[in-house]
Design a protein around this motif. Structure first.
Motif, PDB file in Angstrom:
ATOM      1  N   THR A  69     -53.689  32.802  13.314  1.00  0.00           N
ATOM      2  CA  THR A  69     -52.740  33.817  13.744  1.00  0.00           C
ATOM      3  C   THR A  69     -53.552  34.972  14.307  1.00  0.00           C
ATOM      4  O   THR A  69     -54.780  34.983  14.233  1.00  0.00           O
ATOM      5  CB  THR A  69     -51.841  34.280  12.581  1.00  0.00           C
ATOM      6  N   GLY A  70     -52.858  35.922  14.912  1.00  0.00           N
ATOM      7  CA  GLY A  70     -53.570  37.045  15.500  1.00  0.00           C
ATOM      8  C   GLY A  70     -54.028  36.809  16.919  1.00  0.00           C
ATOM      9  O   GLY A  70     -54.708  37.661  17.508  1.00  0.00           O
ATOM     10  N   PHE A  71     -53.671  35.660  17.497  1.00  0.00           N
ATOM     11  CA  PHE A  71     -54.021  35.413  18.889  1.00  0.00           C
ATOM     12  C   PHE A  71     -53.150  36.272  19.803  1.00  0.00           C
ATOM     13  O   PHE A  71     -52.037  36.657  19.452  1.00  0.00           O
ATOM     14  CB  PHE A  71     -53.842  33.935  19.240  1.00  0.00           C
ATOM     15  N   SER A  72     -53.652  36.559  20.993  1.00  0.00           N
ATOM     16  CA  SER A  72     -52.917  37.364  21.955  1.00  0.00           C
ATOM     17  C   SER A  72     -52.197  36.452  22.934  1.00  0.00           C
ATOM     18  O   SER A  72     -52.771  35.964  23.890  1.00  0.00           O
ATOM     19  CB  SER A  72     -53.872  38.308  22.711  1.00  0.00           C
ATOM     20  N   ARG A  73     -50.928  36.154  22.632  1.00  0.00           N
ATOM     21  CA  ARG A  73     -50.052  35.343  23.472  1.00  0.00           C
ATOM     22  C   ARG A  73     -50.713  34.027  23.872  1.00  0.00           C
ATOM     23  O   ARG A  73     -50.976  33.777  25.051  1.00  0.00           O
ATOM     24  CB  ARG A  73     -49.604  36.131  24.696  1.00  0.00           C
ATOM     25  N   PRO A  74     -51.012  33.140  22.907  1.00  0.00           N
ATOM     26  CA  PRO A  74     -51.614  31.849  23.236  1.00  0.00           C
ATOM     27  C   PRO A  74     -50.660  31.005  24.072  1.00  0.00           C
ATOM     28  O   PRO A  74     -49.469  30.925  23.775  1.00  0.00           O
ATOM     29  CB  PRO A  74     -51.868  31.219  21.868  1.00  0.00           C
ATOM     30  N   VAL A  75     -51.179  30.382  25.133  1.00  0.00           N
ATOM     31  CA  VAL A  75     -50.334  29.610  26.043  1.00  0.00           C
ATOM     32  C   VAL A  75     -50.768  28.167  26.188  1.00  0.00           C
ATOM     33  O   VAL A  75     -50.036  27.354  26.745  1.00  0.00           O
ATOM     34  CB  VAL A  75     -50.295  30.268  27.447  1.00  0.00           C
ATOM     35  N   ASP A  76     -51.962  27.817  25.698  1.00  0.00           N
ATOM     36  CA  ASP A  76     -52.450  26.459  25.915  1.00  0.00           C
ATOM     37  C   ASP A  76     -53.493  26.128  24.856  1.00  0.00           C
ATOM     38  O   ASP A  76     -54.178  27.021  24.330  1.00  0.00           O
ATOM     39  CB  ASP A  76     -53.068  26.331  27.312  1.00  0.00           C
ATOM     40  N   ILE A  77     -53.590  24.850  24.520  1.00  0.00           N
ATOM     41  CA  ILE A  77     -54.615  24.348  23.612  1.00  0.00           C
ATOM     42  C   ILE A  77     -55.239  23.115  24.260  1.00  0.00           C
ATOM     43  O   ILE A  77     -54.523  22.246  24.767  1.00  0.00           O
ATOM     44  CB  ILE A  77     -54.031  23.965  22.240  1.00  0.00           C
ATOM     45  N   LYS A  78     -56.556  23.040  24.242  1.00  0.00           N
ATOM     46  CA  LYS A  78     -57.251  21.894  24.805  1.00  0.00           C
ATOM     47  C   LYS A  78     -58.361  21.447  23.867  1.00  0.00           C
ATOM     48  O   LYS A  78     -58.924  22.232  23.107  1.00  0.00           O
ATOM     49  CB  LYS A  78     -57.838  22.229  26.181  1.00  0.00           C
ATOM     50  N   ASN A  79     -58.699  20.145  23.963  1.00  0.00           N
ATOM     51  CA  ASN A  79     -59.802  19.539  23.222  1.00  0.00           C
ATOM     52  C   ASN A  79     -60.711  18.878  24.244  1.00  0.00           C
ATOM     53  O   ASN A  79     -60.259  18.049  25.035  1.00  0.00           O
ATOM     54  CB  ASN A  79     -59.247  18.511  22.231  1.00  0.00           C
ATOM     55  N   CYS A  80     -61.985  19.241  24.225  1.00  0.00           N
ATOM     56  CA  CYS A  80     -62.908  18.696  25.226  1.00  0.00           C
ATOM     57  C   CYS A  80     -63.514  17.371  24.789  1.00  0.00           C
ATOM     58  O   CYS A  80     -64.352  16.805  25.504  1.00  0.00           O
ATOM     59  CB  CYS A  80     -64.017  19.710  25.535  1.00  0.00           C
ATOM     60  N   GLY A  81     -63.123  16.870  23.609  1.00  0.00           N
ATOM     61  CA  GLY A  81     -63.599  15.572  23.163  1.00  0.00           C
ATOM     62  C   GLY A  81     -64.632  15.597  22.070  1.00  0.00           C
ATOM     63  O   GLY A  81     -65.026  14.537  21.567  1.00  0.00           O
ATOM     64  N   ASP A  82     -65.087  16.781  21.662  1.00  0.00           N
ATOM     65  CA  ASP A  82     -66.115  16.856  20.618  1.00  0.00           C
ATOM     66  C   ASP A  82     -65.585  17.467  19.316  1.00  0.00           C
ATOM     67  O   ASP A  82     -66.360  17.815  18.426  1.00  0.00           O
ATOM     68  CB  ASP A  82     -67.324  17.642  21.106  1.00  0.00           C
ATOM     69  N   GLY A  83     -64.269  17.601  19.195  1.00  0.00           N
ATOM     70  CA  GLY A  83     -63.678  18.125  17.970  1.00  0.00           C
ATOM     71  C   GLY A  83     -63.349  19.599  18.013  1.00  0.00           C
ATOM     72  O   GLY A  83     -62.566  20.081  17.196  1.00  0.00           O
TER      73      GLY A  83
END
Length: 481
Positions: A30-44
């Motif tokens: 929590t405490g993020f500033s308006r999160p709009v996207d989440i991504k995983n680059c493949g390494d965890g």
């Protein structure tokens, strides 16, 4: 290093109609500033995109690096609702070449288009819609063209809103330099396609192949109420499923799609959002025509015989969350086509994340002060556990129940639909729950029904119209003015 609060919410509901794992919802940040996207680059590592122009890295254990992965806040214009750092994509060879791509609005308000190519076509000027792809064909489904400045109290024409009433199908030609549409075709239905801000989810029909499910949405023409039915969309046809009503979710929200390949069952799990119906603390179904924010978590299952079942999870979101949020599937989760593969999940598996959306302090703020709602700063992990437990199926003896007009000055029609012949009781109660009058108590045939309710003999104020079938009650608020 900063560790965010972790909050565990465990709930059980029917993921398979004959096998019931448990799903856990874990607040990892929590405490993020308006999160709009989440991504995983493949390494965890988990990359969380903040609209203000930062990308933060979170470990598997919920620890967020003190130094952002990227900070371009000085270059990003993020004051508008649709401006800011809007997207992140990693190169397929990120581990080798280190390339990643971002989409953002710069300080002058102009979009950055490096590594992106765009085209313009008036057929794409639609908002409140969804774009999906089946094979090589794109489907731009429903939505509306909105021109002008939005003002909820506008009565003088500051904006123009035109519903598309269409499923727009097309392909995209790419010569390496230019993009263009071809094979454009629109399917039009003014009765069933006049909707926006709904959920469009891919699904698999073992008899018909891949398709799309359009759930609920707003608003029906002439009636300021949401849709309850759904539309199955296939490459060669569409089917409006009036035999099913989605009771517990009618607005765009975070949705997790799953598939049981052994039993050929599609599952769509809806997290929070907005709904005309919700289940109260004693298990009664409450109807609120204001379509409030809700905390409900529910599952819509489509079985091998093409029948739909809606289940209430029996546990809720930790707050009024989920509206306009998104579910992001974990990159490592086993999949069947594009769905979480239920049959290959372990005893405790993270299947994805919920990010973004609206958080509201109260269920109904539209009639008081809509500015009280705010962008959610929370991120949740979604886990499945193989355990015994199931939710309660929502039984819809009464379909499409509403009053029109509402508010009413003299008369209002009580409208409902029955799937089979039933004895129906309709009664009018005052705001304190006292019986005002029994409108009817008799058997009705299957199909759509209307009853005329004369309000001229009663004082102005707020009433509840209750309909009871098979000892199951639904009620709706009716305003007499």
């Amino acid at each position: 290093m900063k560790k965010f609060y972790c909050l565990l919410f465990s709930f059980s509901f029917l993921i398979m109609l004959n096998a019931q794992p448990t799903i856990n919802l874990v607040q990892v940040g929590t405490g993020f500033s308006r999160p709009v996207d989440i991504k995983n680059c493949g390494d965890g590592r988990i990359f969380i995109v903040e609209k203000v122009g930062r990308i933060k890295i979170m470990s598997k254990t919920g620890v967020v690096n003190s130094t952002p992965f990227l900070d371009i806040t000085t270059r990003v214009q993020s004051s508008g609702n649709e401006q800011g750092l809007l997207g992140l994509a990693f190169s397929p060879n990120f581990k080798q070449d280190g390339y990643f791509y971002v989409n953002y609005i710069n300080g002058s308000g102009a979009p950055i288009q490096n590594y992106f190519r765009q085209m313009q076509d008036t057929n794409l000027a639609i908002c409140g819609a969804h774009l999906q792809k089946l094979d090589s064909v794109y489907y731009l489904v429903f939505g509306h063209r909105f021109d002008g400045y939005y003002d909820r109290s506008d009565t003088t024409g500051f904006h123009v809103q035109i519903y598309s009433n269409e499923i727009r199908k097309f392909q995209i030609a790419d010569d390496g330099v230019n993009l263009s549409l071809y094979n454009y075709h629109a399917v039009r239905d003014t009765a069933n396609f006049r909707r926006r801000d709904y959920n469009l989810i891919p699904f698999y029909n073992p008899w018909k192949g891949n398709g799309l499910l359009a759930y609920s949405g707003v608003f029906r023409k002439g009636i300021d109420l949401p849709y309850f039915n759904l539309v199955e969309i296939y490459p060669d046809t569409f089917i409006v499923r009036n035999d099913f009503n989605q009771t517990l979710s009618q607005y765009h929200s975070a949705v997790c799609p799953l598939y049981d390949s052994i039993n050929a069952i599609n599952h769509d799990v809806f997290f929070g959002g907005m709904s005309m119906y919700y289940v109260d603390s004693v298990g009664a179904t409450v109807t609120d025509s204001m379509v409030p924010f809700v905390r409900t978590i529910s599952d819509v299952a489509r079985d091998v015989d093409e029948n739909y079942h809606e289940l209430n999870a029996g546990i809720t979101m930790p707050a009024l969350l989920g509206t306009n949020a998104y579910f992001f599937m974990d990159a490592a989760v086993p999949t069947y086509k594009s769905f979480v593969h239920v049959n290959k999940l372990g005893n405790h598996t993270r299947i994805g994340y919920i990010c973004g959306g609206i958080e509201s302090p109260d269920m109904n703020i539209n009639s008081t002060d809509p500015s009280l709602s705010f962008a959610s700063a929370r991120v949740f992990e979604v886990y499945t556990n193989k355990a015994t437990g199931f939710g309660k199926e929502v039984v819809n003896d009464v379909l499409d129940f509403y009053c029109y007009p509402n508010p009413a000055t003299r008369q209002s029609e009580v409208c409902f639909e029955l799937s089979k012949a039933q004895i129906v009781n309709v009664s009018l109660f005052d705001v304190n729950g006292r019986l005002v009058t029994e409108v009817c108590n008799k058997e009705f045939a299957a199909g759509k029904q209307k009853l005329l309710l004369n309000m001229s003999d009663y004082p102005k104020g707020v009433y509840n119209v209750a309909i009871t079938v098979n000892n199951r009650l639904k009620s709706i608020r009716l305003v007499h003015q």
